[in-house]
Design a protein around this motif. Structure first.
Motif, PDB file in Angstrom:
ATOM      1  N   SER A   2      -0.118   3.220  42.086  1.00  0.00           N
ATOM      2  CA  SER A   2      -0.972   2.117  41.652  1.00  0.00           C
ATOM      3  C   SER A   2      -0.694   0.847  42.452  1.00  0.00           C
ATOM      4  O   SER A   2       0.449   0.501  42.730  1.00  0.00           O
ATOM      5  N   SER A   4      -2.070  -1.951  41.259  1.00  0.00           N
ATOM      6  CA  SER A   4      -2.428  -2.982  40.283  1.00  0.00           C
ATOM      7  C   SER A   4      -1.267  -3.950  40.078  1.00  0.00           C
ATOM      8  O   SER A   4      -0.121  -3.646  40.385  1.00  0.00           O
ATOM      9  N   ARG A 160      -0.136   9.686  33.625  1.00  0.00           N
ATOM     10  CA  ARG A 160      -0.868  10.106  34.830  1.00  0.00           C
ATOM     11  C   ARG A 160      -2.311  10.502  34.499  1.00  0.00           C
ATOM     12  O   ARG A 160      -3.246  10.157  35.222  1.00  0.00           O
ATOM     13  N   ARG A 163      -4.347   7.416  34.062  1.00  0.00           N
ATOM     14  CA  ARG A 163      -4.635   6.806  35.363  1.00  0.00           C
ATOM     15  C   ARG A 163      -5.735   7.580  36.096  1.00  0.00           C
ATOM     16  O   ARG A 163      -6.680   6.997  36.627  1.00  0.00           O
ATOM     17  N   ASP A 164      -5.609   8.915  36.121  1.00  0.00           N
ATOM     18  CA  ASP A 164      -6.570   9.733  36.869  1.00  0.00           C
ATOM     19  C   ASP A 164      -7.973   9.627  36.274  1.00  0.00           C
ATOM     20  O   ASP A 164      -8.957   9.519  36.995  1.00  0.00           O
ATOM     21  N   ALA A 167      -9.450   6.236  37.035  1.00  0.00           N
ATOM     22  CA  ALA A 167      -9.837   6.172  38.461  1.00  0.00           C
ATOM     23  C   ALA A 167     -11.127   6.955  38.684  1.00  0.00           C
ATOM     24  O   ALA A 167     -12.034   6.504  39.387  1.00  0.00           O
ATOM     25  N   SER A 172     -10.992  -0.288  35.780  1.00  0.00           N
ATOM     26  CA  SER A 172      -9.678  -0.910  36.009  1.00  0.00           C
ATOM     27  C   SER A 172      -9.056  -1.157  34.641  1.00  0.00           C
ATOM     28  O   SER A 172      -9.350  -2.121  33.941  1.00  0.00           O
ATOM     29  N   ILE A 175      -2.454   0.002  32.115  1.00  0.00           N
ATOM     30  CA  ILE A 175      -1.777   1.089  31.400  1.00  0.00           C
ATOM     31  C   ILE A 175      -0.379   0.604  31.018  1.00  0.00           C
ATOM     32  O   ILE A 175       0.456   0.326  31.880  1.00  0.00           O
ATOM     33  N   ASN A 192       3.636   7.106  37.835  1.00  0.00           N
ATOM     34  CA  ASN A 192       2.552   7.850  37.191  1.00  0.00           C
ATOM     35  C   ASN A 192       1.382   6.961  36.770  1.00  0.00           C
ATOM     36  O   ASN A 192       0.426   7.446  36.178  1.00  0.00           O
ATOM     37  N   GLY A 193       1.490   5.661  37.046  1.00  0.00           N
ATOM     38  CA  GLY A 193       0.328   4.799  36.826  1.00  0.00           C
ATOM     39  C   GLY A 193       0.499   3.631  35.886  1.00  0.00           C
ATOM     40  O   GLY A 193      -0.443   2.858  35.690  1.00  0.00           O
ATOM     41  N   THR A 195       1.229   0.027  34.429  1.00  0.00           N
ATOM     42  CA  THR A 195       1.149  -1.313  35.041  1.00  0.00           C
ATOM     43  C   THR A 195       1.708  -2.407  34.126  1.00  0.00           C
ATOM     44  O   THR A 195       1.961  -3.511  34.575  1.00  0.00           O
TER      45      THR A 195
END
Ligand code: DX5
Ligand code: ZN
Length: 221
Positions: A2, A4, A160, A163-164, A167, A172, A175, A192-193, A195
């Motif tokens: 990420s 972000s 994850r 996030r996936d 995406a 946006s 997480i 794993n995503g 933020t």
């Protein structure tokens, strides 16, 4: 990985409530991006903390945003209360929201960013249909209810998947991870995503809040 913006949100659950003003000001001065406020009702979770008056008081002490995590039954009845008390991000548990769509709508209508959480034993399927109406997803990395618990690594695939899916839909979505986060566990969450990193015991249990916050930031760079 990420790209972000990373936010660190110390949870006041582990702060010294004899000096709450000093504690939150110190956290802000130490570089916290938000203050995480854990509201528990002794019903949805077997622990009782504080309500809107404390949120209102904290709001007057800091200028960073308040991330308010409602661990309460019937959250739909309290949206206006917590938004008016000063929540910038308001998070409800999907497990106790029969009409999550309406709750998320209501949060935004009251001027806060909207988010929902799930406990470790609940699937993100409860959240996925509502991603478009959310600003933030909260993946609990311990069971909601108490500070100072051990991080559950099995939650990483869940992070994850969020996030996936976000995406894939071009959303946006912040997480957030909450529970057992420190300079070691933050890294795999980030990879794993994640933020937004909530840390109660790790930040407020340290001698220097700045050293602890910096250590998390270094771990997720
Ligand atoms: C747990 C709370 C957390 C808690 C995190 O129910 O939602 O925000 O304060 O505390 P630590 O970082 O100590 O696990
Ligand atoms: Zn929390």
């Amino acid at each position: 990985m990420s790209s972000s913006i990373i936010h660190i949100a110390p949870s006041i659950l582990s702060a010294d409530f004899r000096h709450l003003e000093r504690e939150v000001k110190d956290a802000e001065a130490a570089g916290a991006d938000r203050i995480h406020c854990d509201v528990m009702d002794g019903h949805f979770v077997p622990n009782l903390t504080f309500g809107p008056f404390v949120i209102e008081a904290v709001k007057k002490c800091v200028s960073i945003p308040l991330d308010v995590h409602l661990m309460i039954s019937n959250p739909q009845d309290y949206i206006a209360t917590y938004c008016n008390a000063g929540a910038n991000v308001l998070l409800v548990h999907a497990e106790v929201c029969p009409d999550l769509a309406q709750v998320l709508l209501d949060i935004r209508k009251h001027g806060a960013k909207a988010g929902a959480a799930v406990n470790p034993d609940k699937s993100i399927d409860l959240l996925v249909p509502h991603f478009d109406a959310m600003d933030q997803v909260l993946i609990m990395t311990v069971f909601a209810g108490f500070g100072g618990q051990k991080f559950i690594p099995d939650m990483l695939p869940k992070i994850r998947s969020v996030r996936d899916e976000a995406a894939r839909r071009g959303l946006s979505l912040a997480i957030e991870v909450d529970g057992g986060i420190n300079d070691q566990t933050a890294r795999p969450c980030f990879e794993n995503g994640a933020t937004v990193f909530v840390a109660g015991n790790y930040v407020f249990g340290g001698d220097s809040y700045k050293d602890r916050i910096d250590a998390i930031r270094r771990a997720v760079r």
